[in-house]
Motif scaffolding. Structure first.
Motif: not given
Ligand SMILES: *[C@@H]1O[C@H](CO)[C@@H](O)[C@H](O)[C@H]1NC(C)=O
Ligand SMILES: *[C@@H]1O[C@H](CO)[C@@H](O)[C@H](O)[C@H]1NC(C)=O
Ligand SMILES: *[C@@H]1O[C@H](CO)[C@@H](O)[C@H](O)[C@H]1NC(C)=O
Ligand SMILES: *[C@@H]1O[C@H](CO)[C@@H](O)[C@H](O)[C@H]1NC(C)=O
Ligand SMILES: *[C@@H]1O[C@H](CO)[C@@H](O)[C@H](O)[C@H]1NC(C)=O
Ligand SMILES: *[C@@H]1O[C@H](CO)[C@@H](O)[C@H](O)[C@H]1NC(C)=O
Ligand SMILES: *[C@@H]1O[C@H](CO)[C@@H](O)[C@H](O)[C@H]1NC(C)=O
Ligand SMILES: *[C@@H]1O[C@H](CO)[C@@H](O)[C@H](O)[C@H]1NC(C)=O
Ligand SMILES: *[C@@H]1O[C@H](CO)[C@@H](O)[C@H](O)[C@H]1NC(C)=O
Length: 510
Positions: A208, A210-211
């Motif tokens: 992910n 974003s993390h």
């Molecule tokens: C990735 O992290 C974001 C923020 O927490 C979240 O909204 C999103 O669903 C996540 N994506 C996946 C594929 O897990």
């Protein structure tokens, strides 16, 4: 296996399950040979047996504190006050013991300051000792987190206490394993609290972004195994790295058939919290084209990260090497002056002697070293060299052959010799050197830290000149101790050896 120094007594606050430890105690007692007066020959600490607790600095015992213990923490602490080293073990848990130090569900516990005196060594375990402090309603952990050994722990979990540890400056991540069904557990914490992100997927899509792309600090090792990842560029914000490694692999890239590049952002240095340990890397079974650029290789060797295996080649593109002068070796005659880096097997032969001054600045040799049939008397022109990296296992990394006048083979400033896997040197027909050496074993490279030498400068010497390689003789062995920590291992049967050899002390964990 974890080893623990200064294990004191508040641990009696922890509810425990009684086990049978007679066998373990016997094992410890069978092993000691130092001081019978310092043996605590009971498997149970209670008001009867505590009277016999030896008042020694080093005590041999397995200390079991459990629901049958009819003593207060203060009483146990008083009895153990003189002990600073325990040979044996401490049983401190209410659940399965093998995994660390657990302080859980103690409704009356308000002070855990003893934790900053406890030092858990993970021994040769690839991961740090687990410390969990959870569900103690009155316990304020906040200040303790940065104190003593706790601050260095790379696997500390605090939840459900009155106050828990916070890491306001960094995101904290632990990539546990990316295993067969590629699994990434990112254990992140911030000022608000802790979140657990666990994603299971088969390949790179796991991440992910974003993390992981925000991660600045990694506490613990990076293990990327059995994935379809192509490179490590996803950790794009990575800057700080803290580990605890006595002698373990902290960067493992293994069985990733699609990995062709490394591309991990550069961290300036690795903070290793183990007292005198080294950190290792292992790059194994990657894509056959996997390559490191010269600049990446410099980055890795300058991090002082020796390799167990390095299944790699050098990329065509050297990357950004700044001011450094890179010379590709074809012959000594054609070699330019002032090379900082020599890429290719460095071959010095008859009539090359006068060209050797061209090597006076060479800090990195990315190839093997072959010196054959020369009139050289020493290797002074190579003294600037700090790292040798040879990525072809089909010949030895060092060959010194038939140099009739060569008397001194020392290269005093070498820090690491890195190979694909095999570590071999051939030293043969250098008659003066042989005569000078007599029957001693070859010691061609510095080895200040001999216990870890097998991955740094240690080589297997063959050829007629090097006397049989001998290592430890006159050894005096006594057992160290370990505490309630281990990692999926049968920890009661694991020990450390302290070996005192010619006034140098080696510590070997197994
Ligand atoms: C990735 O992290 C974001 C923020 O927490 C979240 O909204 C999103 O669903 C996540 N994506 C996946 C594929 O897990
Ligand atoms: C410890 O106790 C056992 C059983 O009481 C005894 O057999 C053994 O000799 C004792 N060992 C020491 C070192 O005192
Ligand atoms: C203390 O432990 C010993 C050995 O396990 C046992 O024989 C003894 O009865 C215990 N004493 C008390 C007061 O529980
Ligand atoms: C203890 O270990 C056993 C075997 O490893 C396992 O089956 C069991 O679930 C564990 N118990 C706890 C409470 O973790
Ligand atoms: C503490 O006890 C509660 C209630 O029995 C339980 O739900 C919780 O899992 C326990 N916490 C730990 C860390 O064992
Ligand atoms: C690195 O991996 C990513 C996929 O995660 C890929 O898109 C990119 O092209 C790779 N970079 C190189 C230089 O191979
Ligand atoms: C290693 O060296 C041998 C002999 O010089 C050569 O045949 C082989 O291709 C080399 N292997 C690699 C991976 O460069
Ligand atoms: C070296 O070893 C040989 C054969 O083992 C032996 O005959 C000789 O005396 C030894 N020389 C020295 C100086 O120890
Ligand atoms: C190692 O042995 C030497 C000589 O036997 C002794 O003087 C020294 O104190 C020992 N060191 C340790 C740490 O035991």
């Amino acid at each position: 296996m974890c080893i623990c120094l200064s294990c004191f007594a508040y641990i009696s606050l922890i509810p425990l399950v009684l086990g049978n430890y007679h066998k373990d105690l016997k094992h410890v007692l069978d092993s000691y040979e130092e001081n019978p007066d310092c043996v605590f020959n009971y498997t149970q600490v209670n008001s009867t047996t505590i009277k016999f607790f030896p008042q020694c600095e080093m005590v041999y015992a397995i200390i079991v504190i459990n629901s049958d213990t009819d003593l207060s923490g203060a009483e146990i602490k008083a009895a153990l006050k003189n002990m600073n080293t325990l040979v044996g073990g401490i049983r401190v848990e209410n659940s399965n013991l093998t995994n660390g130090l657990f302080i859980e569900n103690n409704s009356y516990l308000t002070d855990a300051s003893m934790l900053s005196n406890i030092r858990l060594y993970p021994g040769n375990s690839p991961v740090d000792c687990v410390i969990r402090v959870e569900d103690n309603q009155l316990l304020d952990m906040e200040k303790l987190c940065d104190e003593g050994w706790l601050a260095e722990s790379t696997d500390l979990t605090t939840t459900g206490n009155l106050k828990n540890c916070v890491y306001p400056l960094f995101t904290r991540i632990k990539i546990v394993t990316v295993k067969l069904v590629a699994k990434v557990h990112a254990f992140c914490s911030n000022t608000i609290g802790e979140h657990f992100y666990s994603v299971t997927y088969n390949g790179i899509q796991v991440l992910n972004g974003s993390h992981l792309s925000n991660i600045k600090l990694i506490k613990g090792r990076i293990n990327i195994q059995d994935t379809n990842l192509q490179n490590l560029s996803f950790l794009e914000s990575f800057q700080f790295w803290t580990v605890r490694s006595a002698n373990s692999i902290i960067l493992n890239l293994q069985n990733n058939p699609e990995m062709t590049r490394f591309l991990l952002p550069t961290v300036r240095y690795i903070e290793n919290n183990a007292p005198s340990g080294i950190t290792l890397a292992n790059f194994e079974n990657l894509h056959p084209d996997f390559c490191l650029s010269v600049s990446e290789m410099i980055y890795l060797v300058d991090l002082r990260l020796p390799f167990v295996n390095l299944h790699s080649k050098f990329c065509e593109d050297p990357g950004d090497i700044g001011e450094l002068v890179l010379c590709r070796f074809t012959s000594m005659y054609d070699l330019p002056n002032n090379c900082d880096i020599v890429l290719g097997d460095l071959r010095i032969e008859k009539e090359d002697e006068d060209d050797c001054t061209k090597l006076n600045k060479m800090r990195y040799l990315f190839g093997s070293l072959i010196i054959e049939n020369t009139e050289l008397t020493d290797l002074e022109n190579l003294y600037a060299c700090q790292h040798i990296v040879s990525l072809n296992d089909s010949y030895p990394v060092i060959q010194y052959i038939s140099n009739k006048k060569l008397k001194n083979l020392e290269l005093p400033y070498i820090y690491s010799i890195i190979t694909r896997g095999k570590r071999e040197a051939v030293v043969q027909d250098n008659d003066l050197f042989k005569a000078e050496l007599g029957n001693q074993s070859c010691q061609l490279f510095p080895s200040n830290n001999e216990e870890y030498n097998e991955y740094k400068t240690g080589l297997k010497y063959t050829g007629g000149d090097c006397g049989k390689y001998t290592f430890l003789t006159n050894m005096k062995i006594f057992f160290s101790f370990r505490c309630s920590c281990g990692y999926q291992t049968d920890f009661y049967y694991q020990f450390s050896l302290f070996i005192n050899f010619s006034n140098r002390v080696y510590i070997i964990h197994f």
